[in-house]
Design a protein around this motif. Structure first.
Motif, PDB file in Angstrom:
ATOM      1  N   SER A 163      -4.695  -0.305  -4.004  1.00  0.00           N
ATOM      2  CA  SER A 163      -3.896  -0.099  -5.216  1.00  0.00           C
ATOM      3  C   SER A 163      -4.600  -0.614  -6.467  1.00  0.00           C
ATOM      4  O   SER A 163      -4.559   0.014  -7.525  1.00  0.00           O
ATOM      5  CB  SER A 163      -2.526  -0.767  -5.076  1.00  0.00           C
ATOM      6  OG  SER A 163      -1.794  -0.204  -4.000  1.00  0.00           O
ATOM      7  N   CYS A 204       3.647  -2.198  -4.370  1.00  0.00           N
ATOM      8  CA  CYS A 204       2.419  -2.597  -3.677  1.00  0.00           C
ATOM      9  C   CYS A 204       2.215  -4.104  -3.795  1.00  0.00           C
ATOM     10  O   CYS A 204       2.951  -4.789  -4.511  1.00  0.00           O
ATOM     11  CB  CYS A 204       1.208  -1.858  -4.260  1.00  0.00           C
ATOM     12  SG  CYS A 204       1.005  -2.052  -6.042  1.00  0.00           S
ATOM     13  N   ASP A 208      -2.245  10.544   1.201  1.00  0.00           N
ATOM     14  CA  ASP A 208      -2.947   9.419   1.796  1.00  0.00           C
ATOM     15  C   ASP A 208      -4.403   9.797   2.004  1.00  0.00           C
ATOM     16  O   ASP A 208      -4.712  10.935   2.382  1.00  0.00           O
ATOM     17  CB  ASP A 208      -2.315   9.021   3.129  1.00  0.00           C
ATOM     18  CG  ASP A 208      -2.772   7.646   3.589  1.00  0.00           C
ATOM     19  OD1 ASP A 208      -2.033   6.678   3.365  1.00  0.00           O
ATOM     20  OD2 ASP A 208      -3.885   7.531   4.155  1.00  0.00           O
ATOM     21  N   GLN A 209      -5.305   8.836   1.768  1.00  0.00           N
ATOM     22  CA  GLN A 209      -6.725   9.128   1.897  1.00  0.00           C
ATOM     23  C   GLN A 209      -7.148   9.345   3.349  1.00  0.00           C
ATOM     24  O   GLN A 209      -8.203   9.910   3.615  1.00  0.00           O
ATOM     25  CB  GLN A 209      -7.555   7.994   1.303  1.00  0.00           C
ATOM     26  CG  GLN A 209      -7.381   6.654   2.002  1.00  0.00           C
ATOM     27  CD  GLN A 209      -8.186   5.546   1.333  1.00  0.00           C
ATOM     28  OE1 GLN A 209      -9.011   5.822   0.462  1.00  0.00           O
ATOM     29  NE2 GLN A 209      -7.958   4.309   1.733  1.00  0.00           N
ATOM     30  N   VAL A 236       1.441   7.824  -3.883  1.00  0.00           N
ATOM     31  CA  VAL A 236       0.039   7.626  -3.528  1.00  0.00           C
ATOM     32  C   VAL A 236      -0.030   6.496  -2.513  1.00  0.00           C
ATOM     33  O   VAL A 236       0.190   5.330  -2.840  1.00  0.00           O
ATOM     34  CB  VAL A 236      -0.808   7.280  -4.768  1.00  0.00           C
ATOM     35  CG1 VAL A 236      -2.275   7.084  -4.378  1.00  0.00           C
ATOM     36  CG2 VAL A 236      -0.670   8.371  -5.825  1.00  0.00           C
ATOM     37  N   GLY A 237      -0.304   6.849  -1.275  1.00  0.00           N
ATOM     38  CA  GLY A 237      -0.362   5.871  -0.189  1.00  0.00           C
ATOM     39  C   GLY A 237       0.734   6.128   0.823  1.00  0.00           C
ATOM     40  O   GLY A 237       1.920   6.133   0.469  1.00  0.00           O
ATOM     41  N   ALA A 281      -0.525   2.151  -2.461  1.00  0.00           N
ATOM     42  CA  ALA A 281      -1.761   2.355  -1.707  1.00  0.00           C
ATOM     43  C   ALA A 281      -2.302   1.080  -1.084  1.00  0.00           C
ATOM     44  O   ALA A 281      -3.501   0.986  -0.795  1.00  0.00           O
ATOM     45  CB  ALA A 281      -2.814   2.996  -2.606  1.00  0.00           C
TER      46      ALA A 281
END
Length: 365
Positions: free
Chosen positions: A206, A325, A32-33, A8-9, A202
């Motif tokens: 995060s 992170c 990724d967003q 995630v990220g 992220a």
């Protein structure tokens, strides 16, 4: 062997984690967003050293030293496989008029790093465009900078070429899926994405994601603004740092000057005040920049964390959920070592360095 790892990220930390794991697991999915590599990994300066390495803990130092030694071969490997050169550019770095020069020299002696005091006239000889009035200088010859937008472009190209890696951009993660005490996937807009292992990398986001599990991760966004000048290729032969601001030369003559430290939440709007402050610092440091035009001005969000010590390891009580992170100002510096260490831990291999200082155990709320 894990069948599927979801990361995630997709900043440098997430991409390099995927790159390291791809040869060892069946499938790697990076979510990724936005677009991968477009947040702090793109926005930063790319100095392959903490700005003031002697002011950090031994935990940060250990990651930094490993990464600094590894960066040239990482860049060469990526360039050979993708044709995109991350441009690891070794220029050395001058620190000017430090208040804690004695501490810096003591650190260098203790850590056996090639940092030394030089006569200020030697600094002016080496960097003729330096502004007047500086009185003392430290120099470290081996310090490089990496052209971080090209690094993320190269990592993305390398991952796209691997058949068992999927990059899912514009993929918003809203939470984690649990079965008993184990995390078994993530919740996306399109439904559940199952995983044997989930890695949270992220950046500044995060802490928000871990909060969905009721866990407190003290990682928060810290805004930084940068400006970019275009000069002749030989304008600035070395990186220079004074009064908390730095100038970084790229190979093609671009000069980055940064950076601000602002606690403004997730606001990434560049401001006129920061532009004027950065220009003033740039001209104080390198007066000839008064005649150069600013060709870029942007802001990014660092993942601020206590003492800048990242979180690397499995989350206690949440088997299958891993953190990589909280690197604050040093994500690009620490990425190679952080991602190697995370991979070692996830794959149950002997770790490259002692993982204890980075473990989430006892550091989460």
């Amino acid at each position: 062997m894990s069948k599927q790892v979801v990361i995630v990220g997709g900043g440098v930390i997430g991409l390099l984690t995927a790159f390291n794991l791809a040869a060892e697991v069946d499938q790697v999915v990076v979510c990724d967003q936005g677009e991968v590599g477009r947040e702090s990994s793109w926005a930063g300066g790319g100095i392959v050293s903490p700005l003031y390495p002697w002011r950090y803990s031994a935990a940060v130092t250990a990651l930094a030293h490993w990464s600094q030694d590894f960066y040239p071969q990482l860049a060469a490997q990526l360039f050979a496989s993708t044709g995109v050169d991350p441009e690891v550019h070794t220029t050395g770095l001058y620190w000017l008029d430090l208040d804690d020069q004695a501490e810096a020299l003591a650190w260098a002696a203790r850590e056996q790093r090639p940092l030394s005091a030089v006569d200020i006239s030697a600094a002016y000889d080496a960097v003729p465009v330096l502004g007047a009035g500086f009185r003392q200088a430290l120099f470290m010859a081996g310090v490089a900078n990496v052209r971080n937008p090209r690094l993320v472009k190269s990592l993305k190209a390398a991952l796209l070429a691997l058949p068992n890696v999927t990059l899912r951009e514009h993929c918003q993660i809203s939470g984690f899926v649990r079965e008993g005490g184990r995390v078994t996937g993530v919740q996306t807009q399109a439904g559940v994405l199952a995983a044997d292992q989930v890695v949270l990398s992220a950046g500044a986001w995060s802490g928000d994601l871990l909060r969905t599990l009721g866990l407190g991760l003290p990682v928060e966004p810290v805004k930084g603004q940068m400006i970019l000048f275009k000069c002749a290729k030989d304008f600035l032969p070395s990186m220079v740092l004074a009064k908390g601001r730095y100038a970084i030369p790229r190979r093609d003559g671009h000069i980055l000057v940064g950076s601000t430290l602002e606690h403004e939440g997730y606001d990434k709007t560049p401001t006129g005040d920061a532009l004027q402050s950065l220009k003033a610092s740039a001209i104080d440091l390198l007066p000839a920049l008064a005649d150069a035009s600013v060709v870029g001005h942007w802001a990014g969000l660092r993942p601020g964390s206590p003492e800048g010590i990242p979180y690397i390891g499995e989350v206690p009580g949440y088997s299958g959920l891993w953190l990589n992170c909280g690197h604050y100002r040093n994500g690009l510096v620490l990425a190679p070592a952080s991602c190697q260490l995370l991979s070692d831990l996830l794959l149950a291999r002997p770790p490259i360095i002692d993982p204890t200082p980075y473990a989430p155990q006892g550091r989460l709320g």
